[in-house]
Design a protein around this motif. Structure first.
Motif: not given
Length: 233
Positions: A144, A148, A158-159, A162-163, A165-166, A185, A232
């Protein structure tokens, strides 16, 4: 078919190489010597896999990529090497180079392949549930994180967030740079409060950019106070 004959010298050399833990320079010497002497060994995949990690430890990144490619030629589903390559490759991409997008595509492919393989893994009998979950999560975090960076290079903020964060949730010891790039980001998305929190996390960790993280945390905290945060996405 009869099992291949055991070569005691080869077995001993591989055992010595495999058990070399804390000295990457020695591991590199032993691994390179092993491949010269036993060029058709059944242990080649394992040797190339460990060499890739050892080259990374000595900052010989092109050799790391070459060893990783050799290991994947022998076993395209080597999860350890896939995750390592997915993690390192996008961090070393020069966005101005002609092969930048090609490298990003390769990294993305490795990440997604490794994620699929890890999620399908069955727990070995000799591992506890806790150790198995940690091992899986560490590999997933690397993948991930790699994704990112891929999305960050493509300015898909945004993508990318999210990566990251994972990646930071899954890692037993999150990588500080993941928090830093996630902060960028979130700034790009004008989510200044969330960006400040991300910078705060990387500012809590001991690393080269710790002070820069703390500075960015304060800057984005002020921006968050001055401007309402959009919902968000």
């Amino acid at each position: 078919n009869a099992a291949p004959a055991v070569n005691p010298e080869e077995e001993a050399a591989y055992k010595t190489f495999f058990e070399t833990k804390a000295n990457p320079q020695l591991a590199i010497k032993l691994g390179e010597d092993f491949l010269k002497k036993f060029a058709e060994s059944r242990y080649r995949e394992g040797v190339y896999s460990k060499l890739a990690n050892s080259y990374l430890a000595t900052e010989e990144e092109e050799k790391m990529f070459a060893a990783g490619d050799k290991a994947l030629e022998l076993n395209p589903n080597n999860v350890d090497v896939l995750a390592l390559m997915a993690y390192v490759m996008p961090r070393r991409v020069n966005p101005n180079s002609l092969d930048a997008e090609q490298r990003l595509q390769k990294s993305e492919r490795y990440s997604r392949q490794a994620i699929t393989l890890v999620e399908a893994m069955q727990k070995p009998a000799n591992l506890s549930d806790e150790d198995f979950a940690k091992a899986k999560n560490d590999k997933l975090s690397m993948c991930h994180s790699g994704l990112g960076f891929v999305y960050f290079h493509r300015q898909k903020f945004a993508d990318s967030a999210t990566e990251f964060e994972q990646a930071t949730k899954l890692a037993a010891q999150p990588e500080p740079s993941d928090f830093f790039i996630m902060g960028i980001d979130l700034e790009q998305m004008k989510r200044f409060g969330d960006a400040s929190a991300a910078y705060g996390h990387c500012g809590d960790l001991q690393w080269a950019w710790q002070d820069r993280c703390k500075q960015k945390q304060q800057e984005t905290k002020k921006l968050a106070a001055a401007q309402p945060q959009p919902p968000k996405q």
